[in-house]
Design a protein around this motif. Sequence first.
Motif, PDB file in Angstrom:
ATOM      1  N   ILE A 182     -13.916 -30.118 -12.418  1.00  0.00           N
ATOM      2  CA  ILE A 182     -12.951 -30.672 -11.630  1.00  0.00           C
ATOM      3  C   ILE A 182     -11.805 -31.547 -12.324  1.00  0.00           C
ATOM      4  CG2 ILE A 182     -14.539 -30.898  -9.634  1.00  0.00           C
ATOM      5  CD1 ILE A 182     -14.438 -33.890 -10.471  1.00  0.00           C
ATOM      6  N   ASN A 183     -11.945 -31.939 -13.909  1.00  0.00           N
ATOM      7  CA  ASN A 183     -11.158 -32.332 -14.343  1.00  0.00           C
ATOM      8  C   ASN A 183      -9.512 -31.594 -14.406  1.00  0.00           C
ATOM      9  OD1 ASN A 183      -9.430 -33.352 -16.627  1.00  0.00           O
ATOM     10  ND2 ASN A 183     -11.189 -33.090 -18.335  1.00  0.00           N
ATOM     11  N   ASP A 184      -8.770 -32.487 -13.846  1.00  0.00           N
ATOM     12  CA  ASP A 184      -7.448 -32.003 -13.426  1.00  0.00           C
ATOM     13  C   ASP A 184      -6.465 -32.846 -14.510  1.00  0.00           C
ATOM     14  OD1 ASP A 184      -5.393 -30.805 -12.192  1.00  0.00           O
ATOM     15  OD2 ASP A 184      -5.723 -31.868 -10.318  1.00  0.00           O
ATOM     16  N   ASN A 185      -6.234 -32.387 -15.626  1.00  0.00           N
ATOM     17  CA  ASN A 185      -5.437 -32.945 -16.652  1.00  0.00           C
ATOM     18  C   ASN A 185      -5.895 -34.300 -16.890  1.00  0.00           C
ATOM     19  OD1 ASN A 185      -3.845 -30.457 -16.898  1.00  0.00           O
ATOM     20  ND2 ASN A 185      -2.854 -31.154 -15.152  1.00  0.00           N
ATOM     21  N   GLY A 186      -7.200 -34.414 -16.896  1.00  0.00           N
ATOM     22  CA  GLY A 186      -7.562 -35.782 -17.444  1.00  0.00           C
ATOM     23  C   GLY A 186      -7.987 -36.673 -16.284  1.00  0.00           C
ATOM     24  N   LYS A 187      -7.380 -36.281 -15.083  1.00  0.00           N
ATOM     25  CA  LYS A 187      -7.920 -36.909 -13.841  1.00  0.00           C
ATOM     26  C   LYS A 187      -9.090 -36.480 -13.473  1.00  0.00           C
ATOM     27  CE  LYS A 187      -5.850 -37.919  -9.922  1.00  0.00           C
ATOM     28  NZ  LYS A 187      -4.729 -37.071  -9.101  1.00  0.00           N
ATOM     29  N   ILE A 188     -10.001 -37.482 -13.426  1.00  0.00           N
ATOM     30  CA  ILE A 188     -11.380 -36.778 -12.742  1.00  0.00           C
ATOM     31  C   ILE A 188     -11.767 -37.847 -11.568  1.00  0.00           C
ATOM     32  CG2 ILE A 188     -14.059 -36.792 -13.206  1.00  0.00           C
ATOM     33  CD1 ILE A 188     -13.155 -36.683 -16.267  1.00  0.00           C
ATOM     34  N   ASP A 189     -12.020 -37.256 -10.482  1.00  0.00           N
ATOM     35  CA  ASP A 189     -12.306 -38.171  -9.329  1.00  0.00           C
ATOM     36  C   ASP A 189     -13.935 -37.365  -8.748  1.00  0.00           C
ATOM     37  OD1 ASP A 189     -12.604 -39.217  -6.855  1.00  0.00           O
ATOM     38  OD2 ASP A 189     -10.875 -38.555  -6.119  1.00  0.00           O
ATOM     39  N   LEU A 190     -14.573 -38.364  -8.984  1.00  0.00           N
ATOM     40  CA  LEU A 190     -15.829 -37.726  -8.501  1.00  0.00           C
ATOM     41  C   LEU A 190     -16.233 -37.624  -7.177  1.00  0.00           C
ATOM     42  CD1 LEU A 190     -18.181 -39.702 -11.179  1.00  0.00           C
ATOM     43  CD2 LEU A 190     -17.300 -37.480 -11.373  1.00  0.00           C
ATOM     44  N   ASN A 191     -15.317 -38.039  -6.287  1.00  0.00           N
ATOM     45  CA  ASN A 191     -15.135 -37.574  -4.813  1.00  0.00           C
ATOM     46  C   ASN A 191     -15.397 -36.296  -4.616  1.00  0.00           C
ATOM     47  OD1 ASN A 191     -15.695 -40.273  -3.861  1.00  0.00           O
ATOM     48  ND2 ASN A 191     -13.508 -40.810  -4.258  1.00  0.00           N
ATOM     49  N   ASN A 192     -14.653 -35.782  -5.670  1.00  0.00           N
ATOM     50  CA  ASN A 192     -14.597 -34.164  -5.514  1.00  0.00           C
ATOM     51  C   ASN A 192     -15.633 -33.237  -5.872  1.00  0.00           C
ATOM     52  OD1 ASN A 192     -11.920 -34.549  -4.836  1.00  0.00           O
ATOM     53  ND2 ASN A 192     -10.931 -34.182  -6.674  1.00  0.00           N
ATOM     54  N   ILE A 193     -16.830 -33.958  -6.004  1.00  0.00           N
ATOM     55  CA  ILE A 193     -18.084 -33.283  -6.249  1.00  0.00           C
ATOM     56  C   ILE A 193     -19.000 -33.828  -4.958  1.00  0.00           C
ATOM     57  CG2 ILE A 193     -20.055 -33.028  -7.701  1.00  0.00           C
ATOM     58  CD1 ILE A 193     -18.268 -33.478 -10.056  1.00  0.00           C
ATOM     59  N   GLY A 389     -21.567 -40.095 -13.532  1.00  0.00           N
ATOM     60  CA  GLY A 389     -20.911 -41.275 -14.005  1.00  0.00           C
ATOM     61  C   GLY A 389     -20.480 -41.395 -15.557  1.00  0.00           C
ATOM     62  N   ASP A 390     -21.538 -41.271 -16.226  1.00  0.00           N
ATOM     63  CA  ASP A 390     -21.616 -41.131 -17.299  1.00  0.00           C
ATOM     64  C   ASP A 390     -20.735 -40.298 -18.179  1.00  0.00           C
ATOM     65  OD1 ASP A 390     -23.318 -43.260 -17.707  1.00  0.00           O
ATOM     66  OD2 ASP A 390     -24.933 -42.198 -18.404  1.00  0.00           O
ATOM     67  N   VAL A 391     -20.752 -38.802 -17.759  1.00  0.00           N
ATOM     68  CA  VAL A 391     -20.099 -37.902 -18.279  1.00  0.00           C
ATOM     69  C   VAL A 391     -18.362 -37.995 -18.027  1.00  0.00           C
ATOM     70  CG1 VAL A 391     -19.531 -35.584 -18.183  1.00  0.00           C
ATOM     71  CG2 VAL A 391     -21.798 -36.264 -18.344  1.00  0.00           C
ATOM     72  N   ALA A 392     -18.165 -38.289 -16.806  1.00  0.00           N
ATOM     73  CA  ALA A 392     -16.888 -38.737 -16.361  1.00  0.00           C
ATOM     74  C   ALA A 392     -16.231 -39.830 -17.307  1.00  0.00           C
ATOM     75  CB  ALA A 392     -16.599 -39.092 -14.734  1.00  0.00           C
ATOM     76  N   THR A 393     -17.128 -40.816 -17.527  1.00  0.00           N
ATOM     77  CA  THR A 393     -16.673 -42.005 -18.312  1.00  0.00           C
ATOM     78  C   THR A 393     -16.309 -41.455 -19.757  1.00  0.00           C
ATOM     79  OG1 THR A 393     -17.992 -43.187 -17.055  1.00  0.00           O
ATOM     80  CG2 THR A 393     -17.346 -44.308 -19.020  1.00  0.00           C
ATOM     81  N   VAL A 394     -17.306 -40.577 -20.374  1.00  0.00           N
ATOM     82  CA  VAL A 394     -16.857 -40.379 -21.661  1.00  0.00           C
ATOM     83  C   VAL A 394     -15.716 -39.341 -21.874  1.00  0.00           C
ATOM     84  CG1 VAL A 394     -17.982 -39.021 -23.656  1.00  0.00           C
ATOM     85  CG2 VAL A 394     -19.412 -40.687 -22.333  1.00  0.00           C
ATOM     86  N   VAL A 395     -15.369 -38.539 -20.971  1.00  0.00           N
ATOM     87  CA  VAL A 395     -14.440 -37.651 -20.852  1.00  0.00           C
ATOM     88  C   VAL A 395     -13.103 -38.533 -20.727  1.00  0.00           C
ATOM     89  CG1 VAL A 395     -13.128 -35.610 -19.801  1.00  0.00           C
ATOM     90  CG2 VAL A 395     -15.770 -35.548 -20.020  1.00  0.00           C
TER      91      VAL A 395
END
Length: 534
Positions: A182-193, A389-395
Motif C-alpha cells: 500500500i506504500n504509495d510513493n512514501g505515503k502510507i495510510d494504514l486505513n487502506n489495510i 504501526g511499527d513497520v509503517a513508522t520505520v518505512v
Amino acid sequence: MSDKQPIYILPENTERTVGKDAQRNNILAAKLVSDAVKTTLGPKGMDKMLVDSVGDITVTNDGVTILDKMEIEHPAAKMMVEISKTQEAEVGDGTTTAVMLAGRLLENSEKLLDMKVHPTVITKGYNLAAEKAREFLGELCIDFEHNDEILKNVVRTAMTGKGAETFRDNFSEIIVSAVKQINDNGKIDLNNIKIVKNKSNGVEDTKLIKGLVIDKDRVNIDMPTKIENPKILLFSEALEVKTPDDTKISVSNSAQLQEFVDREDKVLKSMVEIIKSSEANVIFCQKGIDDIVQYYLAREGIYACRRVAKSDMENLARATGGKLVSNLHDLNNNDLGNAEIVEEYKHGVDDRMTYVSGCPDPKALSILIHGGSEHVMDEMERALQDGLGDVATVVKDGKIVAGAGAIEMELSKRLRDFAHSLTGREQLAVQEFADALEYIPLTLAENGGLDPIDVLTELKARHDNGEVNVGINITNNKIENSLDAGIIEPLKIKTQAIGSSVEVATMILRIDDVLASKTNTNQRGTGMGYPGME
Ligand code: ADP
Ligand code: MG
C-alpha cells in the motif's frame, strides 16, 4: 467587623486538595496506573483479563487497551491514560513503555520533593534531560536501508509477548508485504489495510488478501457465487427508478397502470443493458438495487452487492484500480476494476462475505484473521496493529534503534554523564530521569524471571565498556547485542514515549491544587472523592 465569618468562593460540594497532598495524591495515582501495566511489558509479559460492566471479556497484553478498558476516574490517572492513547495514535506501539516511563519519572520526583527541590526545578531538569535524550537518540539510531529482513525483525519484536508470538513468522510476512503493497510513493495510510475476522480454522490460517473482503453477500441467490477475471463496476448511486416521495401518480384505468409499470421496467432494464454492454460482470453498489434490476442482473450472470459502505467503495477503487461511477451514462469500460476472483464465502454460521482477491496492484488490502474465538482474534488484531504501526513508522521515518532495553540503557548512561556537567539542582532531576529509563530493562528482566539487579549491573558494565547496543534478550536470557539478535524497534517509539512521558510528568508536577466538583455523593473517601484510589 467580623473576622470569624468564613468566606466561601467555591460551591459547597467541591472537594479541594492543596499543596503537598495534591501532589502526592496525583503522583500516587500515576504510579498506580504505571504499575497496572508493568507486568505486561516485554516478551514474557503477562496478559490481563478485563471484564466490563455487562460481562464482556477482553484478554490482552496491550497497554492502551488495558487502560482504556479500566475506566479510570482519577484525573491525574486519566492524564496517564491519555499519553498511552497519543502513543497509540502517533506510533501504534510502545504504549506500555510510555506509561511506565511517566510513572517512574513521577515516582522519582517524589524523592526530590522530599529533599525540598522545587517542582519547577524538577520539571526543568526533566525537560532538559528529554531534550538531551532526543539528541542522543539522533546519534544512536540507525538508518534503515530498505531491507525486508529488518522490517520482519521489527514486526517480530513488536509481536513478542503477544498471543500472536507463535505465528509471528507468518504475521511478519503478512505485515511487511501489506505495508509495502500500500506504500504509495512514501505515503502510507494504514486505513487502506482492512482487518477482517473469520471465526473458523486456526490463527495459522490468517492471510493477506490482495484485494478486499467486503461484509456483503450477493443480493440475489440466482446470481453466480464466483466470477473469475471479473470486470468490476463501482457504482455510487442506486440502481433504482427514483420517484420522489411526494410524487402522486394518477392512473384512471388499468391500461395506464400497465403502461406506467412497463415504462419503469424499461428504464430498469436499460440500466442492466448499459452495465452489460460495458462488460462489467460484478457490481458493488453503494446504494440500493431494485428487485427487477436484481432479476435482470442475475439473468445476465452478473454478481452484485448493494449498500456497500462508502469507505469500502473507496478501498475497492484503490484495490481494483476501478473508478467510482455515479452516472451510468458516463460508464466506460476503462472505469471497471480488475481482480482474479470475486467470490462469496461463508463466515461463521450464516454470515456471508464477498472476497475480491488477486488484484493486480492493490493500494488497499485486507488481512483476514482466522481463529477459534472472538477473544483470540481480537488480541491477534491488536498484535497485527502494533506490527503494522511499527513497520509503517520505520518505512516512513527510516530510523531504527536497538530494543530489549539497549537503547534505554545507553541513554541512561549518557544522561548520567551529562548530569555531571550540570551545576544547579537540575542535575538531580537529570539523574532521576536517567534512573527512570533503566526501569525498562529492569522490568523486562523481572518479567522474564531473571534477577533484575544482576542484569542491570551487567548491562551497565557492558555499556560503560562501549557496547552501545547491548540489551537483555529475554528469549534466550542472554545479555547480547540486540541488533544482532534481531530485536529492533522504530526510533519513533522511543522519541514519542520520552516526549509524552515528560509532558505528562511536567503537567502533573506543576499541579498544587485540585478542585473537584463531586457529582456522585456516595463516593468512598480518598480525600479526593475518587473510588478505587485509596
Ligand atoms: P509496549 O506496549 O511498550 O510496546 P511491549 O509489551 O510490546 O510493550 O514490550 C516492548 C518491549 O519489549 C520493548 O522494549 C522491546 O525492546 C522489548 N522486547 C521485544 N522483544 C524482546 C526480546 N526478545 N528480549 C527482550 N526484550 C524484548
Ligand atoms: Mg509493543
